[in-house]
Design a protein around this motif. Structure first.
Motif, PDB file in Angstrom:
ATOM      1  N   LEU A  19       0.818  -1.206   0.000  1.00 27.02           N
ATOM      2  CA  LEU A  19       0.000   0.000   0.000  1.00 27.02           C
ATOM      3  C   LEU A  19       0.856   1.262   0.000  1.00 27.02           C
ATOM      4  O   LEU A  19       0.563   2.224  -0.726  1.00 27.02           O
ATOM      5  N   ILE A  20       1.923   1.269   0.772  1.00 30.47           N
ATOM      6  CA  ILE A  20       2.775   2.452   0.877  1.00 30.47           C
ATOM      7  C   ILE A  20       3.630   2.630  -0.380  1.00 30.47           C
ATOM      8  O   ILE A  20       3.862   3.749  -0.831  1.00 30.47           O
ATOM      9  N   SER A  21       4.093   1.536  -0.960  1.00 30.53           N
ATOM     10  CA  SER A  21       4.979   1.653  -2.123  1.00 30.53           C
ATOM     11  C   SER A  21       4.238   1.788  -3.446  1.00 30.53           C
ATOM     12  O   SER A  21       4.842   2.189  -4.445  1.00 30.53           O
ATOM     13  N   ALA A  22       2.964   1.469  -3.484  1.00 25.63           N
ATOM     14  CA  ALA A  22       2.208   1.446  -4.743  1.00 25.63           C
ATOM     15  C   ALA A  22       2.180   2.781  -5.489  1.00 25.63           C
ATOM     16  O   ALA A  22       2.398   2.789  -6.710  1.00 25.63           O
ATOM     17  N   PRO A  23       1.930   3.915  -4.839  1.00 19.57           N
ATOM     18  CA  PRO A  23       1.884   5.156  -5.621  1.00 19.57           C
ATOM     19  C   PRO A  23       3.191   5.473  -6.343  1.00 19.57           C
ATOM     20  O   PRO A  23       3.177   5.836  -7.528  1.00 19.57           O
ATOM     21  N   LEU A  24       4.305   5.298  -5.666  1.00 23.54           N
ATOM     22  CA  LEU A  24       5.591   5.593  -6.307  1.00 23.54           C
ATOM     23  C   LEU A  24       5.911   4.599  -7.413  1.00 23.54           C
ATOM     24  O   LEU A  24       6.411   4.985  -8.481  1.00 23.54           O
ATOM     25  N   LEU A  25       5.610   3.335  -7.180  1.00 25.07           N
ATOM     26  CA  LEU A  25       5.872   2.334  -8.208  1.00 25.07           C
ATOM     27  C   LEU A  25       5.002   2.546  -9.439  1.00 25.07           C
ATOM     28  O   LEU A  25       5.466   2.397 -10.575  1.00 25.07           O
ATOM     29  N   LEU A  26       3.744   2.910  -9.226  1.00 24.78           N
ATOM     30  CA  LEU A  26       2.849   3.146 -10.362  1.00 24.78           C
ATOM     31  C   LEU A  26       3.261   4.382 -11.152  1.00 24.78           C
ATOM     32  O   LEU A  26       3.179   4.387 -12.387  1.00 24.78           O
ATOM     33  N   VAL A  27       3.707   5.427 -10.462  1.00 28.95           N
ATOM     34  CA  VAL A  27       4.184   6.630 -11.163  1.00 28.95           C
ATOM     35  C   VAL A  27       5.428   6.295 -11.981  1.00 28.95           C
ATOM     36  O   VAL A  27       5.535   6.682 -13.151  1.00 28.95           O
ATOM     37  N   ALA A  28       6.367   5.574 -11.387  1.00 29.39           N
ATOM     38  CA  ALA A  28       7.582   5.191 -12.122  1.00 29.39           C
ATOM     39  C   ALA A  28       7.252   4.298 -13.314  1.00 29.39           C
ATOM     40  O   ALA A  28       7.828   4.453 -14.394  1.00 29.39           O
ATOM     41  N   LEU A  29       6.310   3.386 -13.128  1.00 30.95           N
ATOM     42  CA  LEU A  29       5.891   2.521 -14.225  1.00 30.95           C
ATOM     43  C   LEU A  29       5.246   3.316 -15.347  1.00 30.95           C
ATOM     44  O   LEU A  29       5.563   3.122 -16.527  1.00 30.95           O
ATOM     45  N   GLY A  30       4.362   4.240 -15.008  1.00 24.21           N
ATOM     46  CA  GLY A  30       3.678   5.047 -16.020  1.00 24.21           C
ATOM     47  C   GLY A  30       4.629   5.932 -16.801  1.00 24.21           C
ATOM     48  O   GLY A  30       4.572   5.985 -18.035  1.00 24.21           O
ATOM     49  N   VAL A  31       5.514   6.617 -16.082  1.00 27.27           N
ATOM     50  CA  VAL A  31       6.470   7.500 -16.769  1.00 27.27           C
ATOM     51  C   VAL A  31       7.428   6.680 -17.619  1.00 27.27           C
ATOM     52  O   VAL A  31       7.733   7.054 -18.758  1.00 27.27           O
ATOM     53  N   GLY A  32       7.890   5.559 -17.110  1.00 28.21           N
ATOM     54  CA  GLY A  32       8.787   4.701 -17.893  1.00 28.21           C
ATOM     55  C   GLY A  32       8.114   4.164 -19.136  1.00 28.21           C
ATOM     56  O   GLY A  32       8.734   4.078 -20.204  1.00 28.21           O
ATOM     57  N   LEU A  33       6.838   3.811 -19.028  1.00 30.70           N
ATOM     58  CA  LEU A  33       6.100   3.312 -20.184  1.00 30.70           C
ATOM     59  C   LEU A  33       5.919   4.402 -21.238  1.00 30.70           C
ATOM     60  O   LEU A  33       6.128   4.167 -22.435  1.00 30.70           O
ATOM     61  N   ILE A  34       5.571   5.599 -20.803  1.00 24.51           N
ATOM     62  CA  ILE A  34       5.389   6.717 -21.747  1.00 24.51           C
ATOM     63  C   ILE A  34       6.703   7.057 -22.432  1.00 24.51           C
ATOM     64  O   ILE A  34       6.751   7.230 -23.658  1.00 24.51           O
ATOM     65  N   ILE A  35       7.775   7.141 -21.670  1.00 24.75           N
ATOM     66  CA  ILE A  35       9.086   7.451 -22.259  1.00 24.75           C
ATOM     67  C   ILE A  35       9.522   6.325 -23.198  1.00 24.75           C
ATOM     68  O   ILE A  35      10.081   6.576 -24.275  1.00 24.75           O
ATOM     69  N   GLY A  36       9.249   5.078 -22.821  1.00 20.86           N
ATOM     70  CA  GLY A  36       9.596   3.945 -23.695  1.00 20.86           C
ATOM     71  C   GLY A  36       8.845   3.986 -25.008  1.00 20.86           C
ATOM     72  O   GLY A  36       9.421   3.705 -26.065  1.00 20.86           O
ATOM     73  N   ILE A  37       7.558   4.352 -24.946  1.00 25.15           N
ATOM     74  CA  ILE A  37       6.780   4.459 -26.181  1.00 25.15           C
ATOM     75  C   ILE A  37       7.312   5.593 -27.055  1.00 25.15           C
ATOM     76  O   ILE A  37       7.447   5.449 -28.275  1.00 25.15           O
ATOM     77  N   LEU A  38       7.639   6.722 -26.429  1.00 24.17           N
ATOM     78  CA  LEU A  38       8.205   7.847 -27.187  1.00 24.17           C
ATOM     79  C   LEU A  38       9.555   7.486 -27.797  1.00 24.17           C
ATOM     80  O   LEU A  38       9.852   7.869 -28.940  1.00 24.17           O
ATOM     81  N   GLN A  39      10.370   6.755 -27.056  1.00 26.51           N
ATOM     82  CA  GLN A  39      11.670   6.344 -27.598  1.00 26.51           C
ATOM     83  C   GLN A  39      11.495   5.365 -28.756  1.00 26.51           C
ATOM     84  O   GLN A  39      12.236   5.428 -29.741  1.00 26.51           O
TER      85      GLN A  39
END
Length: 89
Positions: A19-39
């Protein structure tokens, strides 16, 4: 201390960790996915390109969710300390 108590405490601790780690992990996952798609779309294969946006996004997520995370962790710790007298009876 009963086996079910140990399992309950372990499950509660794992749930709080998720529960405590989920927000940070989801943000990192989302940003990494968006940057990966752009790359992939632009054929830019720079490995360090995703680091800076993730760093800024995680800083913003910590500013938004940090207070809630600390309050949740303090509540969990208080609950554990309140349960200590009943554990060994």
């Amino acid at each position: 201390m009963d086996t079910s108590t140990v399992v309950d405490l372990g499950r509660y601790a794992l749930w709080m960790t998720a529960l405590i780690s989920a927000p940070l992990l989801l943000v990192a996952l989302g940003v990494g996915l968006i940057i990966g798609i752009l790359q992939a779309a632009t054929s830019i294969n720079e490995m360090t390109l995703s680091f800076i946006p993730k760093l800024f996004a995680l800083g913003l997520a910590m500013a938004l969710f940090g207070g809630w995370q600390v309050m949740t962790l303090v509540e969990f710790t208080r609950n554990i300390f309140q349960r200590i007298p009943t554990l060994f009876t």
